[in-house]
Design a protein around this motif. Structure first.
Motif, PDB file in Angstrom:
ATOM      1  N   GLY A  92       0.850  -1.184   0.000  1.00 22.46           N
ATOM      2  CA  GLY A  92       0.000   0.000   0.000  1.00 22.46           C
ATOM      3  C   GLY A  92       0.884   1.230   0.000  1.00 22.46           C
ATOM      4  O   GLY A  92       2.092   1.139  -0.179  1.00 22.46           O
ATOM      5  N   GLY A  93       0.291   2.383   0.203  1.00 24.24           N
ATOM      6  CA  GLY A  93       1.068   3.617   0.280  1.00 24.24           C
ATOM      7  C   GLY A  93       1.100   4.366  -1.035  1.00 24.24           C
ATOM      8  O   GLY A  93       0.263   4.177  -1.910  1.00 24.24           O
ATOM      9  N   LEU A  94       2.119   5.203  -1.161  1.00 24.09           N
ATOM     10  CA  LEU A  94       2.267   6.051  -2.344  1.00 24.09           C
ATOM     11  C   LEU A  94       2.958   5.294  -3.474  1.00 24.09           C
ATOM     12  O   LEU A  94       3.681   4.332  -3.232  1.00 24.09           O
ATOM     13  N   PRO A  95       2.751   5.754  -4.726  1.00 25.21           N
ATOM     14  CA  PRO A  95       3.484   5.139  -5.836  1.00 25.21           C
ATOM     15  C   PRO A  95       4.988   5.269  -5.588  1.00 25.21           C
ATOM     16  O   PRO A  95       5.410   6.248  -4.981  1.00 25.21           O
ATOM     17  N   PRO A  96       5.788   4.348  -5.974  1.00 32.34           N
ATOM     18  CA  PRO A  96       5.498   3.180  -6.805  1.00 32.34           C
ATOM     19  C   PRO A  96       5.020   1.964  -6.016  1.00 32.34           C
ATOM     20  O   PRO A  96       4.764   0.920  -6.600  1.00 32.34           O
TER      21      PRO A  96
END
Length: 191
Positions: free
Chosen positions: A117-121
């Motif tokens: 999960g989280g921000l890209p990438p």
């Protein structure tokens, strides 16, 4: 593991409420919210000679595989990809490990399948890693199709030679015929 014993096909949903997906490039694995998509369906295949290991086959005919390639430079996770099997390849084998009502999928090297999960990438990526304390390793298993046969390999005991019973005793008439003599009917017991 009972989650997969009678399953012919499953969907895997992680803590982010996203499903494990085979991408159309037939190489990538991601996670998305649409569990009704055909790409979220994985056929369960038992590994011959193992009571626990399974393979997950995508709708494209390729297998969920733990690669040795790093996902990001400096990060601990390694890529999970789709691959065609050529011979015996343990990187496509997963051992289900129950944790409450959920499952962790463990590689032969002790790494676990992780929905990031989280921000890209990181967002929507799928990796495998050796850390064991994260909820990102936990998956709900939705059985999409069942089979009437259990996937647990049946252990066939070795064939043993049956001991033959001792030869039946012969009657006195059979013994006489074999020795060349004949017995006249009704001659028994006469003087």
């Amino acid at each position: 593991m009972e989650f997969f014993h009678k399953a012919k096909a499953v969907r895997m949903r992680n803590i982010h409420e996203k499903y494990l997906m085979a991408e159309e490039d037939v190489e990538s694995v991601t996670q998305e919210r649409n569990g009704s998509d055909k790409r979220a369906r994985w056929t369960v295949e038992p590994v011959r000679g193992s009571f626990e290991a399974i393979r997950l086959k995508s709708c494209y005919g390729s297998y969920l595989t733990a690669s040795n390639e790093r996902f990001l430079l400096g990060a601990t996770g390694r890529k999970v990809v789709l691959s065609k099997l050529s011979g015996i390849d343990s990187s496509a084998e997963w051992e289900p490990v129950r944790e409450g009502s959920k499952v962790k999928l463990k590689t032969r090297h002790g790494h676990f399948l992780r929905g990031n999960g989280g921000l890209p990438p990181w967002r929507d990526s799928v990796t495998h890693d050796s850390r064991r304390s994260s909820d990102s390793f936990l998956w709900d298993v939705d059985v999409v199709e069942t089979t009437s046969l259990a996937l647990v390999p049946v252990a066939i005991p070795p064939l043993h030679r049956r001991q033959s019973s001792p030869p039946m005793s012969r009657t006195s008439s059979e013994k006489s015929e074999q020795e060349g003599g004949t017995v006249v009917a009704g001659a028994k017991g006469r003087d």
